[in-house]
Scaffold this motif. Structure first.
Motif, PDB file in Angstrom:
ATOM      1  N   GLU A 115     -10.931  -0.585  -4.809  1.00  5.61           N
ATOM      2  CA  GLU A 115     -10.709   0.795  -4.374  1.00  5.61           C
ATOM      3  C   GLU A 115     -11.717   1.742  -5.004  1.00  5.61           C
ATOM      4  O   GLU A 115     -12.250   2.661  -4.347  1.00  5.61           O
ATOM      5  CB  GLU A 115      -9.281   1.226  -4.721  1.00  5.61           C
ATOM      6  N   ASP A 149     -14.398   3.888  -2.731  1.00  5.05           N
ATOM      7  CA  ASP A 149     -14.414   5.355  -2.819  1.00  5.05           C
ATOM      8  C   ASP A 149     -15.781   5.867  -3.276  1.00  5.05           C
ATOM      9  O   ASP A 149     -16.301   6.874  -2.736  1.00  5.05           O
ATOM     10  CB  ASP A 149     -13.340   5.841  -3.798  1.00  5.05           C
ATOM     11  N   ASP A 187      -1.095   6.886  -0.085  1.00  2.84           N
ATOM     12  CA  ASP A 187      -2.512   7.232  -0.240  1.00  2.84           C
ATOM     13  C   ASP A 187      -3.443   6.087   0.142  1.00  2.84           C
ATOM     14  O   ASP A 187      -4.666   6.207   0.035  1.00  2.84           O
ATOM     15  CB  ASP A 187      -2.788   7.672  -1.680  1.00  2.84           C
ATOM     16  N   GLU A 229       0.020  -0.366  -4.592  1.00  5.10           N
ATOM     17  CA  GLU A 229       0.938   0.083  -5.638  1.00  5.10           C
ATOM     18  C   GLU A 229       1.088  -0.992  -6.719  1.00  5.10           C
ATOM     19  O   GLU A 229       0.547  -2.091  -6.600  1.00  5.10           O
ATOM     20  CB  GLU A 229       2.301   0.406  -5.016  1.00  5.10           C
ATOM     21  N   LYS A 265       0.842  -1.186   0.000  1.00  2.00           N
ATOM     22  CA  LYS A 265       0.000   0.000   0.000  1.00  2.00           C
ATOM     23  C   LYS A 265       0.883   1.243   0.000  1.00  2.00           C
ATOM     24  O   LYS A 265       1.872   1.319   0.721  1.00  2.00           O
ATOM     25  CB  LYS A 265      -0.904   0.015   1.234  1.00  2.00           C
TER      26      LYS A 265
END
Length: 313
Positions: free
Chosen positions: A203, A207, A151, A155, A148
């Motif tokens: 993700e 979000d 942010d 990655e 991670k």
């Protein structure tokens, strides 16, 4: 030619020693249970036995390699099976989140559940094998494949796709590398969704669900959830494809194991035929040897007593 007393003595002594040597050799064979105690006992059989033993040693190495490959692939298969189950749960949450009656709080709760699954998937992607190496990092087993960033997003894949070949049979090198970049990828969908990763898909969903809904972004949220649904299906199919490849390799290892076991048994039988002692025949030779030795000993004693003085007497 005149046979002297010394010559008779020497011949009798040699005969007795030969009998003793033969008897000793049979006794050693019986003690060891082997017909070939030293290569000189039967050079041809000893040579053939050595060839078979060398093949047996090679087969044992292949067997150990198959055990290693099976262990590695089984752990990969079990881990990816857990990922498949996780994706089924995630899809159910995405469908639930699309309920038009849900409030922002309801969607945030779903996002929290989805985040839990996301973290579980990250843990599975960073699973280590029995030797402490990251299983989905390719040849970079000491490098965590998925990290991670600052942010909080995962990655880019830190491992590689280099094959990890194990020689599991004389003519078979098997690649046991299930690279994380392949196992956790999401191929492009027929609806035009671009190639992605399972982490990125999660993700995006998390979000979107945490954003307060307004009249302006309702359609955007619905479109995002529809896209996430399609991508989860695509990712699930990809995981299943990787699992199928692993399953095929495990089946092949089973077949090669059966063949190897059969060959190992054949080698053991061949070695036994070449080296093992026929006890009944050996005991018979031992008994005859004892009789022969006793006869040689008596002859030797008589030779010692043969002289001019014994004849005068």
């Amino acid at each position: 030619m005149r046979i002297s007393t010394s010559m008779m003595f020497e011949r009798s002594q040699n005969a007795m020693q030969g009998r003793q040597s033969d008897l000793s050799k049979v006794g050693e064979q019986v003690a060891n249970g082997k017909r070939i105690v030293s290569p000189s006992d039967d050079p041809r059989a000893a040579s053939q036995s050595l060839i078979v033993k060398q093949d047996q040693a090679v087969q044992e190495q292949y067997k150990n390699s198959r055990v290693t490959a099976t262990s590695t692939l089984s752990l990969q298969e079990n881990t990816l099976n857990s990922v498949s189950d996780l994706l089924v749960s995630a899809k159910g949450l995405i469908v639930k989140a699309g309920n038009g009656t849900y409030t922002d709080s309801d969607r945030a709760s779903v996002a929290t559940e989805l985040e839990g699954l996301y973290n579980q998937m990250l843990g599975l992607a960073n699973t280590k094998d029995s030797s402490g190496q990251y299983m989905f990092a390719g040849s970079k087993g000491d490098v965590m494949p998925f990290n991670k960033g600052a942010d909080g997003a995962v990655e880019a894949y830190a491992g590689d796709t280099q094959p990890l070949n194990i020689k599991v049979d004389a003519s078979r090198d098997m690649n046991v590398n299930a690279a994380g970049s392949e196992a956790f990828s999401v191929p492009a969908t027929k609806s035009g969704d671009a190639e992605s990763t399972l982490f990125r898909v999660f993700e995006t969903a998390i979000d979107s669900l945490r954003k307060p809904q307004t009249a302006e972004n309702q359609n955007e949220l619905r479109a995002t959830l529809d896209q996430v649904n399609r991508q989860i299906d695509s990712g699930s199919d990809n995981v299943l494809k990787v699992r199928s490849s692993i399953g095929s390799k495990l089946n092949e290892l089973d077949v090669l194991g059966d063949i190897g076991d059969t060959r190992s048994i054949s080698n053991k039988v061949a070695i036994s035929d070449l080296e093992d002692l026929d006890y009944a025949e050996a005991i018979s030779r031992y008994t005859l040897g004892q009789i022969g030795l006793e006869a040689s000993q008596k002859m030797f004693m008589q030779t010692q007593q043969t002289s001019l003085f014994s004849l005068i007497r």
